[in-house]
Scaffold this motif. Structure first.
Motif, PDB file in Angstrom:
ATOM      1  N   VAL A   1      10.882  -2.389  -6.931  1.00 12.40           N
ATOM      2  CA  VAL A   1       9.455  -2.682  -7.031  1.00 12.40           C
ATOM      3  C   VAL A   1       8.692  -1.964  -5.920  1.00 12.40           C
ATOM      4  CG1 VAL A   1       7.736  -4.530  -7.235  1.00 12.40           C
ATOM      5  CG2 VAL A   1      10.120  -4.982  -7.862  1.00 12.40           C
ATOM      6  N   ILE A   2       7.665  -1.221  -6.312  1.00 11.89           N
ATOM      7  CA  ILE A   2       6.843  -0.521  -5.325  1.00 11.89           C
ATOM      8  C   ILE A   2       5.419  -1.068  -5.379  1.00 11.89           C
ATOM      9  CG2 ILE A   2       5.883   1.700  -4.581  1.00 11.89           C
ATOM     10  CD1 ILE A   2       8.324   3.067  -5.839  1.00 11.89           C
ATOM     11  N   LEU A   3       4.949  -1.545  -4.241  1.00 15.81           N
ATOM     12  CA  LEU A   3       3.541  -1.934  -4.099  1.00 15.81           C
ATOM     13  C   LEU A   3       2.837  -0.781  -3.392  1.00 15.81           C
ATOM     14  CD1 LEU A   3       1.042  -3.753  -4.024  1.00 15.81           C
ATOM     15  CD2 LEU A   3       2.032  -4.932  -2.051  1.00 15.81           C
ATOM     16  N   ASP A   4       1.971  -0.088  -4.131  1.00 14.56           N
ATOM     17  CA  ASP A   4       1.273   1.092  -3.621  1.00 14.56           C
ATOM     18  C   ASP A   4      -0.138   0.690  -3.163  1.00 14.56           C
ATOM     19  OD1 ASP A   4       1.205   3.869  -3.136  1.00 14.56           O
ATOM     20  OD2 ASP A   4       0.138   4.227  -5.010  1.00 14.56           O
ATOM     21  N   GLU A   5      -0.727   1.475  -2.263  1.00 10.56           N
ATOM     22  CA  GLU A   5      -2.082   1.190  -1.748  1.00 10.56           C
ATOM     23  C   GLU A   5      -2.168  -0.235  -1.178  1.00 10.56           C
ATOM     24  OE1 GLU A   5      -4.446   3.390  -1.496  1.00 10.56           O
ATOM     25  OE2 GLU A   5      -3.647   5.007  -2.729  1.00 10.56           O
TER      26      GLU A   5
END
Length: 317
Positions: free
Chosen positions: A229-233
């Protein structure tokens, strides 16, 4: 006469079979006693049972090779068909810092010291923060690591998310359904994926939910198991959003959080969830943090100069 039926799933027959079925013609040369017929997504092979078993084994090796490198050519086919094991047919140039092989075999590597640090931290930690300005390859490297984990079956799905702050109130005024409204905002994530996964396979993954791209609000109430899981910004998360996201982590999950504390779009007096999390979690074991800077910028050479120029006025505020 015995028959073997092989169906290509998640693979483009056009790319796998080659132009005018040239790869099939090559297979026929190596297996002259078999009758090989390729139509659509299927291959039918007729002949002696022992020969069919050998063909099935070699064809599986070819599919594995294509799945890993997204590319098949005459040399690769010959190496696979004449090798005893995977180690024998992998060329030495594939080793080293390569994270994943993208579309048409494009080699995607960690290109800077801090990007390599990010790769190493991701191996050792289940939660990693990648902090730095635009163009430093945070998101791109993260997506490459996620695709690698999916290909190597370390995870069952990839989830990419962003807080929809910049879309803000104007979201409701945009034409189309929710997906159409959010797709432009999620575009950088799609762009990275399109570099790494062939179009047909990517569409299938999205359709099946193997790859999910959604705003952060959609994460509420979910437990994310066996996922990268990538949480961007993440600089645009609030305290509540960041805490909610961090507590979604389930079994065998990898979390990566990317952001640039210098580009916060939250209303004034709202604390960035990213800045807070970096302070709160700095001494927690199993959490890795890498700070990228203008030396990691891999866009146009002017981007480095732009970042440096803005730094001077930001420090004078």
């Amino acid at each position: 006469m015995n028959e073997l039926l092989i169906e290509l799933s998640e693979i483009s027959p056009r790319e796998f079979f080659g132009q005018q079925n040239e790869h099939i013609e090559l297979l026929k040369k190596y297996f002259p006693k078999l009758k090989i017929v390729a139509r659509g997504n299927n291959i039918r092979v007729f002949g002696d049972e022992e020969m069919l078993e050998e063909f099935d084994k070699r064809f599986s090796m070819l599919m594995d090779h294509f799945g890993k490198y997204n590319k098949l050519d005459e040399n690769a086919i010959e190496r696979v068909l004449t090798s005893e094991s995977e180690q024998d047919y992998q060329s030495s140039k594939e080793s080293g810092e390569t994270i994943v092989h993208g579309v048409s075999g494009k080699v995607i590597k960690a290109q800077t010291v801090n990007q390599r640090k990010l790769v190493e931290l991701s191996k050792k930690n289940d939660l990693v923060f990648a902090i730095g300005p635009a163009g430093t390859g945070k998101t791109y490297t993260g997506v490459a690591l996620a695709v690698k984990a999916l290909k190597e079956k370390q995870v069952k799905r990839i989830i990419l998310t962003r807080p929809a702050v910049e879309a803000g109130e104007n979201l409701g005024f945009l034409p189309g359904d929710l997906k159409e409204k959010l797709d432009p905002y999620m575009q950088p994530l799609y762009d990275a994926l399109r570099d790494m996964i062939p179009h047909e396979k990517l569409e299938l993954f999205i359709e099946k939910g193997v790859i999910q791209i959604a705003p952060l609000a959609f994460m509420r109430g979910r437990t994310l198991d066996h996922a990268f899981v990538i949480l961007d910004e993440a600089q645009n998360t609030t305290h509540a959003q960041m805490k909610m996201f961090l507590t979604r982590m389930g079994k065998s999950a990898k979390f990566m959080i990317t952001g640039d504390p210098g580009q916060i779009d939250l209303p004034r007096r709202v604390i960035s969830g990213l800045k807070e999390a970096l302070l709160v979690l700095k001494d927690v074991k199993g959490v890795g943090t890498v700070y990228l800077d203008d030396k990691d910028v891999i866009r146009h050479k002017l981007v480095k100069k732009i970042i440096a120029a803005y730094k001077t006025i930001e420090h004078n505020d």
